[in-house]
Design a protein around this motif. Structure first.
Motif, PDB file in Angstrom:
ATOM      1  N   ASN A  94       0.848  -1.200   0.000  1.00  0.00           N
ATOM      2  CA  ASN A  94       0.000   0.000   0.000  1.00  0.00           C
ATOM      3  C   ASN A  94       0.884   1.250   0.000  1.00  0.00           C
ATOM      4  O   ASN A  94       1.391   1.650   1.033  1.00  0.00           O
ATOM      5  CB  ASN A  94      -0.916  -0.002   1.219  1.00  0.00           C
ATOM      6  CG  ASN A  94      -1.781   1.241   1.337  1.00  0.00           C
ATOM      7  OD1 ASN A  94      -2.046   1.718   2.433  1.00  0.00           O
ATOM      8  ND2 ASN A  94      -2.250   1.773   0.223  1.00  0.00           N
ATOM      9  N   GLU A  96       1.546   5.187   0.021  1.00  0.00           N
ATOM     10  CA  GLU A  96       0.856   6.375   0.498  1.00  0.00           C
ATOM     11  C   GLU A  96       1.722   7.592   0.231  1.00  0.00           C
ATOM     12  O   GLU A  96       2.844   7.472  -0.271  1.00  0.00           O
ATOM     13  CB  GLU A  96       0.551   6.240   1.991  1.00  0.00           C
ATOM     14  CG  GLU A  96      -0.256   5.010   2.355  1.00  0.00           C
ATOM     15  CD  GLU A  96      -0.298   4.791   3.854  1.00  0.00           C
ATOM     16  OE1 GLU A  96      -1.282   5.244   4.467  1.00  0.00           O
ATOM     17  OE2 GLU A  96       0.649   4.206   4.396  1.00  0.00           O
ATOM     18  N   ALA A 155      -2.623  -2.030  -3.240  1.00  0.00           N
ATOM     19  CA  ALA A 155      -3.754  -1.127  -3.021  1.00  0.00           C
ATOM     20  C   ALA A 155      -3.276   0.299  -3.224  1.00  0.00           C
ATOM     21  O   ALA A 155      -2.461   0.809  -2.443  1.00  0.00           O
ATOM     22  CB  ALA A 155      -4.303  -1.306  -1.609  1.00  0.00           C
ATOM     23  N   PRO A 157      -4.052   4.483  -3.859  1.00  0.00           N
ATOM     24  CA  PRO A 157      -5.048   5.552  -3.724  1.00  0.00           C
ATOM     25  C   PRO A 157      -5.228   6.324  -5.032  1.00  0.00           C
ATOM     26  O   PRO A 157      -4.751   7.452  -5.189  1.00  0.00           O
ATOM     27  CB  PRO A 157      -4.458   6.440  -2.619  1.00  0.00           C
ATOM     28  CG  PRO A 157      -2.982   6.255  -2.747  1.00  0.00           C
ATOM     29  CD  PRO A 157      -2.781   4.835  -3.184  1.00  0.00           C
ATOM     30  N   ASP A 197      -7.429   1.408  -3.654  1.00  0.00           N
ATOM     31  CA  ASP A 197      -7.356   1.003  -2.253  1.00  0.00           C
ATOM     32  C   ASP A 197      -8.727   0.976  -1.568  1.00  0.00           C
ATOM     33  O   ASP A 197      -9.025   0.051  -0.801  1.00  0.00           O
ATOM     34  CB  ASP A 197      -6.376   1.883  -1.480  1.00  0.00           C
ATOM     35  CG  ASP A 197      -6.726   3.372  -1.509  1.00  0.00           C
ATOM     36  OD1 ASP A 197      -7.635   3.781  -2.277  1.00  0.00           O
ATOM     37  OD2 ASP A 197      -6.075   4.146  -0.781  1.00  0.00           O
ATOM     38  N   ALA A 198      -9.561   1.974  -1.814  1.00  0.00           N
ATOM     39  CA  ALA A 198     -10.855   2.024  -1.134  1.00  0.00           C
ATOM     40  C   ALA A 198     -11.781   0.900  -1.587  1.00  0.00           C
ATOM     41  O   ALA A 198     -12.546   0.353  -0.792  1.00  0.00           O
ATOM     42  CB  ALA A 198     -11.523   3.373  -1.357  1.00  0.00           C
ATOM     43  N   ALA A 201     -10.649  -2.098   0.209  1.00  0.00           N
ATOM     44  CA  ALA A 201     -11.042  -2.003   1.615  1.00  0.00           C
ATOM     45  C   ALA A 201     -12.514  -2.344   1.791  1.00  0.00           C
ATOM     46  O   ALA A 201     -12.903  -2.983   2.773  1.00  0.00           O
ATOM     47  CB  ALA A 201     -10.751  -0.604   2.152  1.00  0.00           C
ATOM     48  N   ASN A 221     -13.639   5.812   3.041  1.00  0.00           N
ATOM     49  CA  ASN A 221     -12.440   5.973   3.855  1.00  0.00           C
ATOM     50  C   ASN A 221     -11.895   7.384   3.687  1.00  0.00           C
ATOM     51  O   ASN A 221     -11.772   7.889   2.575  1.00  0.00           O
ATOM     52  CB  ASN A 221     -11.369   4.969   3.438  1.00  0.00           C
ATOM     53  CG  ASN A 221     -10.078   5.156   4.221  1.00  0.00           C
ATOM     54  OD1 ASN A 221     -10.059   5.046   5.445  1.00  0.00           O
ATOM     55  ND2 ASN A 221      -9.008   5.462   3.516  1.00  0.00           N
ATOM     56  N   MET A 375      -6.045  -2.238   4.773  1.00  0.00           N
ATOM     57  CA  MET A 375      -5.483  -2.197   3.422  1.00  0.00           C
ATOM     58  C   MET A 375      -4.676  -3.446   3.107  1.00  0.00           C
ATOM     59  O   MET A 375      -4.633  -3.903   1.960  1.00  0.00           O
ATOM     60  CB  MET A 375      -4.625  -0.949   3.240  1.00  0.00           C
ATOM     61  CG  MET A 375      -5.411   0.342   3.196  1.00  0.00           C
ATOM     62  SD  MET A 375      -6.665   0.343   1.889  1.00  0.00           S
ATOM     63  CE  MET A 375      -7.563   1.843   2.310  1.00  0.00           C
ATOM     64  N   GLY A 378      -7.262  -6.143   2.318  1.00  0.00           N
ATOM     65  CA  GLY A 378      -7.880  -5.881   1.027  1.00  0.00           C
ATOM     66  C   GLY A 378      -6.949  -6.163  -0.131  1.00  0.00           C
ATOM     67  O   GLY A 378      -7.343  -6.792  -1.126  1.00  0.00           O
ATOM     68  N   ALA A 379      -5.703  -5.713  -0.033  1.00  0.00           N
ATOM     69  CA  ALA A 379      -4.739  -5.951  -1.106  1.00  0.00           C
ATOM     70  C   ALA A 379      -4.459  -7.439  -1.273  1.00  0.00           C
ATOM     71  O   ALA A 379      -4.315  -7.942  -2.396  1.00  0.00           O
ATOM     72  CB  ALA A 379      -3.445  -5.192  -0.820  1.00  0.00           C
TER      73      ALA A 379
END
Length: 401
Positions: A94, A96, A155, A157, A197-198, A201, A221, A375, A378-379
């Motif tokens: 993930n 960021e 994941a 964004p 990512d969302a 999630a 999120n 995350m 989810g990933a």
């Protein structure tokens, strides 16, 4: 983990056919954490002997194992519990604006290891890939000795093309048309998939968190990078043509609002932001739980005013989502969960009052349940997808799927 007696929304929406019964068994065990043979017989509609044969085949592959049920002694012969093998694992990444997080998630959805690698500035796509590849290389000895890794899920964004894992636009990372999946596959040798990512999630909360058992939900999120969303409809993630669906952060909530990077004005993520809350509280960036505590303990009128302002705009966006998608639940994560905790009655009352009466009366609002592991879980689902769809084909070849 939710109670194993509760059928998950992801199971309701599965398109795995009876001819692929091993996939049905493995998916159920993965989502629930453990199930008895009797429960698997009931949930699949298969007869007991067929279920026993399928479990034996999955056990022979090392994908599941059986154990006696825990707890008090039962009358009669108890049905063995079938568990996912956590040594079957997926890597999760993930990126960021201030860090790249890499995790290892076992079959069954439990995070086994997580490393957050801070960056001094927003990483480029190449830098994020290099960081992830270096961390994975450092883990390689343990991975090869103890685990069977099915692949890597990323994941991101931003908008990611589902078919090839290309990040078309991640505005807060300033990435455009970056083939992140292919880059990371080349750097690690693993099969790699990438997605928003969302959206990931939302699926994770549906399978393992606050949305377990709910077939229709809206997930939002809020973080430093803005607001992302995911829509679960009839137990499946709503993806759209290219995987871009769910961008509720760009719902119009204020016609005279400020400009957004997307080119519009008055988007939810320009009016509902974490930074003004932190500024009002004189806080540095912290975990959502810290923000919940700070908002709950503040009597400052300026903080209260900012919370009410943001909640009003959030309610407008949720009203639109409720009217369009008719969800059973809205799940809020990140600083949005902190906003909800600070004014739950105000948010629910505003959403209910502004929505059409029928869908508005049916919806509930909940904070997300998976916390800091969300995350990663989810990933990892991206990487587990091929295995769950076709256990007989495991292990797959490395590369981009």
């Amino acid at each position: 983990m939710p109670a194993t007696s509760k059928l998950h929304a992801a199971d309701l929406g599965t398109d795995v056919s009876r001819s692929n019964s091993p996939a049905r068994i493995l998916t159920l065990v993965h989502h629930h954490g453990s199930l008895s043979r009797a429960q698997l017989t009931r949930l699949t509609g298969l007869n007991r002997s067929t279920v026993s044969v399928l479990i034996a085949a999955l056990t022979a592959q090392g994908l599941v194992y059986e154990a006696a049920p825990e707890g008090e002694a039962q009358v009669g012969r108890p049905s063995p519990q079938v568990h996912p093998n956590p040594a079957i694992a997926a890597l999760a990444v993930n990126p960021e604006i201030d860090a790249v997080t890499i995790g290892l998630v076992g079959l069954g959805g439990r995070v086994l290891t997580k490393v957050r690698y801070p960056t001094e500035r927003i990483p480029t796509a190449a830098e994020a890939v290099n960081i992830a590849a270096a961390v994975i290389a450092g883990m390689r000895g343990e991975l090869d000795a103890k685990y069977r890794v099915v692949g890597v899920g990323v994941a991101v964004p931003g908008l990611v093309t589902a078919v090839d894992g290309v990040v078309r636009h991640a505005p807060h990372l300033d990435w455009r048309n970056e083939p992140v999946a292919a880059m990371l596959a080349a750097a690690t040798g693993y099969r790699v998939r990438a997605a928003n990512d969302a959206s990931l999630a939302a699926e994770a909360e549906m399978m393992f968190g606050a949305g377990a058992g709910i077939a229709n939900l809206v997930y939002l999120n809020g973080g430093a990078s803005g607001i992302g969303g995911g829509i679960i409809a009839d137990g499946r993630l709503l993806k759209g043509v290219s995987g871009y669906a769910g961008e509720i952060g760009h719902t119009l909530v204020r016609s005279d609002g400020t400009s957004c990077h997307c080119g519009a004005f008055g988007c939810l993520e320009t009016e509902v932001r974490r930074a003004p809350l932190l500024e009002a509280l004189a806080l540095d960036a912290g975990e959502p739980a810290e923000l919940v505590r700070a908002l709950g303990g503040s009597a400052d009128p300026a903080v209260t005013a900012e919370v009410h302002r943001q909640v009003a705009h959030l309610a407008t966006a949720l009203r639109n989502a409720v009217n369009i998608f008719n969800p059973e639940a809205v799940v809020l994560d990140g600083f949005l969960a902190a906003l909800y905790a600070a004014a739950p009655e105000q948010l629910l009352a505003a959403v209910t009052a502004q929505s059409m009466r029928e869908p508005g009366s049916e919806v509930t609002i909940h904070p997300a349940a998976l916390g800091a592991d969300l995350m990663m879980v989810g990933a990892a689902e991206l990487a587990f997808a091929a295995l769950l769809a076709d256990p007989a084909g495991f292990p797959g070849e490395a590369g981009v799927s």
